[in-house]
Design a protein around this motif. Structure first.
Motif, PDB file in Angstrom:
ATOM      1  N   MET A  17       1.511   3.229  16.631  1.00  0.00           N
ATOM      2  CA  MET A  17       2.240   3.263  15.360  1.00  0.00           C
ATOM      3  C   MET A  17       3.503   4.102  15.465  1.00  0.00           C
ATOM      4  SD  MET A  17      -0.657   3.536  12.390  1.00  0.00           S
ATOM      5  CE  MET A  17      -1.544   2.083  11.808  1.00  0.00           C
ATOM      6  N   ASN A  19      -0.041  -1.858  11.093  1.00  0.00           N
ATOM      7  CA  ASN A  19      -0.244  -1.216   9.799  1.00  0.00           C
ATOM      8  C   ASN A  19      -1.688  -0.713   9.761  1.00  0.00           C
ATOM      9  OD1 ASN A  19      -1.754  -3.536   9.482  1.00  0.00           O
ATOM     10  ND2 ASN A  19      -0.297  -4.525   8.083  1.00  0.00           N
ATOM     11  N   ASP A  20      -2.094  -0.124   8.662  1.00  0.00           N
ATOM     12  CA  ASP A  20      -3.433   0.463   8.585  1.00  0.00           C
ATOM     13  C   ASP A  20      -4.524  -0.584   8.794  1.00  0.00           C
ATOM     14  OD1 ASP A  20      -2.371   2.942   8.195  1.00  0.00           O
ATOM     15  OD2 ASP A  20      -2.447   2.826   6.004  1.00  0.00           O
TER      16      ASP A  20
END
Length: 373
Positions: free
Chosen positions: A348, A356-357
């Motif tokens: 990230m 993304n998460d």
């Protein structure tokens, strides 16, 4: 009296539109007839030759020129120069042929060239005019004097190739002889009473690619010779009729320099790719895996989440990590190394557009498996 020089069946092959004809062959064999008092056939043939355009990108000559530039792209071995004729050039004017005029052309491709021996002679003449001492001349050009030493120089002076840019290679010219009887020795002095005799000729125009090859350890001499040659081409000229302004050179135009630069850059990229592939092949398998995926991601930094190409590459990467975690070919230590390199937080930070998460959560169990957890 008219003498036929060509069979009728062959005359049909020489049309008015010869876009890819061999100019050297036309000059030697293209004249259909000869008449002492009629120059029309010669004029027509010259016009056909000068209509030959610059070689196209996919022509045999351009492909051969590309290979030559690639072969001479090693700056540790070759010094190269792209120079353009500031006007026109006569080289090989006295070449034998039915046309009674000539231009030095490539035997294979028919495009203009300047023989390596001529290039060497141009540079040597200029060097001698500058007063270079004999030791330097011997290194640059060898020693072919009467001393009998016959030492070879440290350099090889190659033929200069015509650069296939947009400039047509040939141009029609007229050389007017004002005192033919004087030049032929029929009268002792030129008396200005003779009628001028115009002679149709062919000249070369455009740019040339010069190459000087050095022996091992003599690259500095090649670079020096390159500068010496360019000075000679600018100040002394090449070929015939230099006293009338022919044969002088300047730096090649942007188009010619760009065509050579593009070839050299493509060659350097290909060599770099080959070297990288060799280095990759020498790595252990798990490091090959790491390096391959790092290169893919670095090459696709413009892709963002939601982009279809990104989604495809992400799922390929995820599947590759899964396969690595299950592979018996990697040891536990090697799998752990892969997990460290591709840790979610690290990815990230390094490639913020990649994860993304949600996708980070998808990867965590795979990475845990790689770590042996």
């Amino acid at each position: 009296m008219t003498i036929s020089l060509m069979r009728e069946s062959l005359k049909k092959l020489i049309s008015d539109d010869l876009k890819d004809a061999h100019a050297g062959l036309l000059m030697q064999r293209g004249l259909t007839k000869w008449d002492k008092d009629d120059k029309q056939a010669k004029a027509e043939l010259i016009q056909k030759i000068v209509k030959i355009p610059a070689p196209k990108k996919d022509s045999l000559y351009t492909l051969a020129f590309t290979r030559w530039v690639q072969a001479t792209s090693d700056t540790g071995r070759f010094a190269t120069l792209a120079a353009g004729i500031s006007g026109r050039l006569y080289t090989g004017l006295n070449s034998a042929g039915a046309l009674e005029t000539g231009i030095s052309t490539s035997h294979t491709y028919g495009m203009p060239l300047i023989a390596g021996s001529s290039v060497k002679g141009i540079a040597r003449s200029h060097a001698e005019s500058l007063g270079l001492d004999k030791a330097h001349l011997t290194v640059l050009f060898g020693d072919d004097s009467d001393s009998g030493s016959l030492k070879s120089g440290a350099l090889v002076w190659h033929d200069a190739w015509f650069i296939p840019a947009n400039t047509p290679p040939f141009a029609a010219e007229i050389i007017t002889t004002h005192h033919q009887d004087y030049y032929n020795g029929k009268q002792p002095e030129a008396d200005e009473m003779e009628s001028p005799i115009p002679n149709q000729q062919i000249a070369t125009q455009g740019s040339f690619y010069f190459v000087i090859e050095s022996a091992p350890g003599a690259q500095a001499w090649a670079a020096y010779a390159q500068n010496l040659l360019f000075q000679a081409l600018q100040t002394q000229g090449a070929g015939s009729k230099t006293a009338s302004g022919y044969g002088y050179f300047t730096e090649a135009g942007e188009e010619a320099r760009r065509s050579i630069r593009n070839i050299q850059e493509a060659q350097n990229q290909a060599l770099a790719a080959q070297q990288k592939a060799a280095e990759l092949a020498a790595m252990p398998a798990h490091q090959q895996f790491i390096q391959t995926w790092q290169d893919k991601m670095a090459a696709q930094t413009g892709l963002t989440i939601g982009n279809q190409e990104h989604a495809i590459l992400y799922h390929e990467w995820k599947e590759a990590l899964q396969n690595a975690a299950e592979s018996p070919d990697f040891s536990a230590e090697q799998k752990a190394e892969i997990a460290v390199v591709f840790a979610v937080k690290k990815m990230m930070s390094k490639f913020p557009k990649w994860l993304n998460d949600k996708r980070g959560k998808e990867l965590k169990p795979i990475l845990a498996k790689l770590r042996g957890e």
